[in-house]
Design an enzyme around this catalytic site. Sequence first.
Site, PDB file in Angstrom:
ATOM      1  CB  THR A  99      -0.912   0.005   1.239  1.00 40.15           C
ATOM      2  OG1 THR A  99      -1.697  -1.188   1.233  1.00 40.15           O
ATOM      3  CG2 THR A  99      -1.836   1.210   1.229  1.00 40.15           C
ATOM      4  CE  LYS A 175      -4.947  -2.297   0.737  1.00 37.59           C
ATOM      5  NZ  LYS A 175      -3.651  -2.950   0.850  1.00 37.59           N
ATOM      6  CE  LYS A 243       2.104   1.009   5.313  1.00 34.18           C
ATOM      7  NZ  LYS A 243       1.420   0.957   3.994  1.00 34.18           N
TER       8      LYS A 243
END
Length: 299
Positions: A99, A175, A243
């Site tokens: 990701t 995503k 994150k």
Amino acid sequence: MTTVGLIGLGAMGSGMAASLRRAGHNVQVFDVRREVAQAFAAEGGVAHDTLASLGAACDVVVSVVVNAAQTESVLFGDGSTAGCAASMKPGSVFVMCSTVDPNWSVALEARLEGMGLQYVDAPISGGAAKAASGQMTMMTAGKPAAYAVAEPFLNAMAAKVYKLGDSAGAGSKVKIINQLLAGVHIAAAAEAMALGLREGVDAAALYEVITNSAGNSWMFENRMAHVLAADYTPLSAVDIFVKDLGIVLDMARASKFPLPLSSTAHQMFMQASTAGFAKEDDSAVIKIFPGIELPKGKA
């Protein structure tokens, strides 16, 4: 026969490698924990001691590491150890499953093409169990020539391989939007369970009712089960959403797009991380709520 290599035998990567092997492919692996790679190879496959040797041996290299920085290291080395890109054969395909910021993925495609390599932007979702059974989802984007080489391996690893664009970026954007929902849903699930505990509702009864009612979500059902069991073993850690929601907010900030729920969820995960729960399962975000007694699990 096309040879596939997989880098990163963690929660997702180990299952993906097993799915490739189960499909009959010649699977080569690398992990910084050599014993993990050797254990995989003992069941069939080849373990490499270096990224460079894996790159030289494979036509398709699948990278399943945590973030963009680790992907850079895998490809180009870390200053002391060589990466795999320099040894990969011209026309080989690098499949990136992390990701990351979509703009970073776009830039990586151009950099690899400059080296004569092909690229598929292919973030993944579904969790470790679905990765192990070959039932996960891949959100992919790449040029047709790259797909032509990589597609059999993508289909072996995932039940759903979505083709979202003919160049890098679109897979990572989708995503990131998935991670927006996942993070917000976990934060909302934790908030709901915390309120129930504060109000003295039986946690197991609350879980049973919600999972059979309109307020349920996949994340509530999955993550609040961890809370009931008092099992914060990190299948996906708090810091992953520090994150990932950070990337969500960076992407939106670039176009001045407001994301109030994502911002709040990000702050919740940040608070959990700095409170000492960074490496625990992301359901540990519930631990930021004051004045509640969490389930202790079965004795």
